[in-house]
Design an enzyme around this catalytic site. Sequence first.
Site, PDB file in Angstrom:
ATOM      1  N   THR A 159      31.322  48.032  30.282  1.00 11.04           N
ATOM      2  CA  THR A 159      31.097  48.801  31.673  1.00 11.04           C
ATOM      3  C   THR A 159      29.880  49.663  31.514  1.00 11.04           C
ATOM      4  OG1 THR A 159      32.323  50.703  32.711  1.00 11.04           O
ATOM      5  CG2 THR A 159      32.552  50.594  30.194  1.00 11.04           C
ATOM      6  N   ALA A 195      41.217  51.474  25.099  1.00  9.94           N
ATOM      7  CA  ALA A 195      39.828  50.846  24.341  1.00  9.94           C
ATOM      8  C   ALA A 195      39.110  50.896  25.511  1.00  9.94           C
ATOM      9  CB  ALA A 195      40.755  49.317  24.026  1.00  9.94           C
ATOM     10  N   VAL A 196      37.721  51.556  25.334  1.00 12.26           N
ATOM     11  CA  VAL A 196      36.844  51.519  26.123  1.00 12.26           C
ATOM     12  C   VAL A 196      35.654  50.896  25.225  1.00 12.26           C
ATOM     13  CG1 VAL A 196      35.318  53.030  27.524  1.00 12.26           C
ATOM     14  CG2 VAL A 196      37.785  53.717  26.952  1.00 12.26           C
ATOM     15  N   ARG A 202      39.762  47.260  15.031  1.00 10.66           N
ATOM     16  CA  ARG A 202      40.259  48.367  14.546  1.00 10.66           C
ATOM     17  C   ARG A 202      42.010  48.485  15.226  1.00 10.66           C
ATOM     18  NH1 ARG A 202      34.894  51.481  16.104  1.00 10.66           N
ATOM     19  NH2 ARG A 202      33.623  50.285  14.895  1.00 10.66           N
ATOM     20  N   HIS A 206      29.762  52.357  32.910  1.00 15.68           N
ATOM     21  CA  HIS A 206      30.224  53.914  32.939  1.00 15.68           C
ATOM     22  C   HIS A 206      30.914  54.380  31.593  1.00 15.68           C
ATOM     23  CE1 HIS A 206      33.183  52.062  35.723  1.00 15.68           C
ATOM     24  NE2 HIS A 206      33.867  52.634  35.123  1.00 15.68           N
ATOM     25  N   ALA A 233      41.935  54.256  30.366  1.00 14.88           N
ATOM     26  CA  ALA A 233      41.688  55.408  29.844  1.00 14.88           C
ATOM     27  C   ALA A 233      41.259  56.581  30.381  1.00 14.88           C
ATOM     28  CB  ALA A 233      40.521  55.219  28.550  1.00 14.88           C
ATOM     29  N   PHE A 234      40.619  56.534  31.480  1.00 17.80           N
ATOM     30  CA  PHE A 234      40.253  57.666  32.548  1.00 17.80           C
ATOM     31  C   PHE A 234      41.661  58.505  32.802  1.00 17.80           C
ATOM     32  CE2 PHE A 234      38.536  60.106  36.057  1.00 17.80           C
ATOM     33  CZ  PHE A 234      37.748  60.533  35.764  1.00 17.80           C
ATOM     34  N   GLU A 235      42.671  57.892  33.126  1.00 11.63           N
ATOM     35  CA  GLU A 235      43.700  58.330  33.383  1.00 11.63           C
ATOM     36  C   GLU A 235      44.679  58.905  32.208  1.00 11.63           C
ATOM     37  OE1 GLU A 235      42.986  55.474  34.939  1.00 11.63           O
ATOM     38  OE2 GLU A 235      41.984  56.557  36.415  1.00 11.63           O
TER      39      GLU A 235
HETATM   40  N1  INI Z   1      39.189  51.778  31.351  1.00 14.07           N
HETATM   41  C1  INI Z   1      39.496  51.675  30.031  1.00 14.07           C
HETATM   42  O1  INI Z   1      40.680  52.019  29.489  1.00 14.07           O
HETATM   43  N2  INI Z   1      38.511  50.764  29.324  1.00 14.07           N
HETATM   44  C2  INI Z   1      37.529  50.411  29.727  1.00 14.07           C
HETATM   45  O2  INI Z   1      36.591  49.801  28.991  1.00 14.07           O
HETATM   46  C3  INI Z   1      37.138  50.636  31.044  1.00 14.07           C
HETATM   47  N3  INI Z   1      36.013  49.975  31.548  1.00 14.07           N
HETATM   48  O3  INI Z   1      35.102  49.291  30.906  1.00 14.07           O
HETATM   49  O4  INI Z   1      35.409  50.402  32.816  1.00 14.07           O
HETATM   50  C4  INI Z   1      37.972  51.274  31.739  1.00 14.07           C
HETATM   51  N4  INI Z   1      37.654  51.656  33.133  1.00 14.07           N
HETATM   52  C5  INI Z   1      38.753  52.146  34.017  1.00 14.07           C
HETATM   53  C6  INI Z   1      38.794  53.645  33.984  1.00 14.07           C
HETATM   54  O5  INI Z   1      39.543  53.819  32.938  1.00 14.07           O
HETATM   55  C7  INI Z   1      39.781  53.947  35.283  1.00 14.07           C
HETATM   56  O6  INI Z   1      41.179  53.259  34.982  1.00 14.07           O
HETATM   57  C8  INI Z   1      39.183  53.772  36.654  1.00 14.07           C
HETATM   58  O7  INI Z   1      37.803  53.896  36.712  1.00 14.07           O
HETATM   59  C9  INI Z   1      40.077  54.408  37.533  1.00 14.07           C
HETATM   60  O8  INI Z   1      39.906  55.882  37.554  1.00 14.07           O
END
Ligand code: INI
Length: 157
Positions: free
Chosen positions: A86, A80-81, A127, A88, A56-58
Amino acid sequence: MTEIDLGIPDREVRVAIAAARFNRFITDQLLEGAQDALRRHGVDADRVTVAWVPGAFELPLAAEQLLATGRFDAVIALGAVIRGGTPHFDYVAGECSRGLLDVGLKHGKPALFGVLTTDTVEQALERAAVDQGNKGFDVALAALQMIHLADEVRDHE
Ligand code: INI
């Protein structure tokens, strides 16, 4: 008084979907829901581009790159986070939502936040259920409604 109601665009649109592979057992279902909503509202599959990202971060960067092409009327971000998964959670979920908002405002195009942020896997699965309450379906419909709004606002200028 002029009132612009919610609607579906009455032209052919192009939509990009950025989807996170992290928690793919959930994001696959969100993608299915989004594709279903687009299909049901007349958007052919050949007008939909799906781009996968690691997590999701990307999603904001992918959304930025997709909208920068000028080829798409909207981008739908799916992820989905899950808090339990995690330490973070807040960084990933918060930066993802803020980034998507920034991208949409920068390009003046809808960038939909179809990212589940839940405490548990069970909540996320609820969801993302294919038959009812699928968040991917809902945000794809919202994307079409926002494209329609942009068209209407332009026409009223
Ligand atoms: N990315 C997600 O999409 N969902 C998560 O729950 C998650 N957790 O649990 O850490 C997650 N981490 C990866 C993050 O999105 C990046 O891809 C990674 O940090 C590289 O930048």
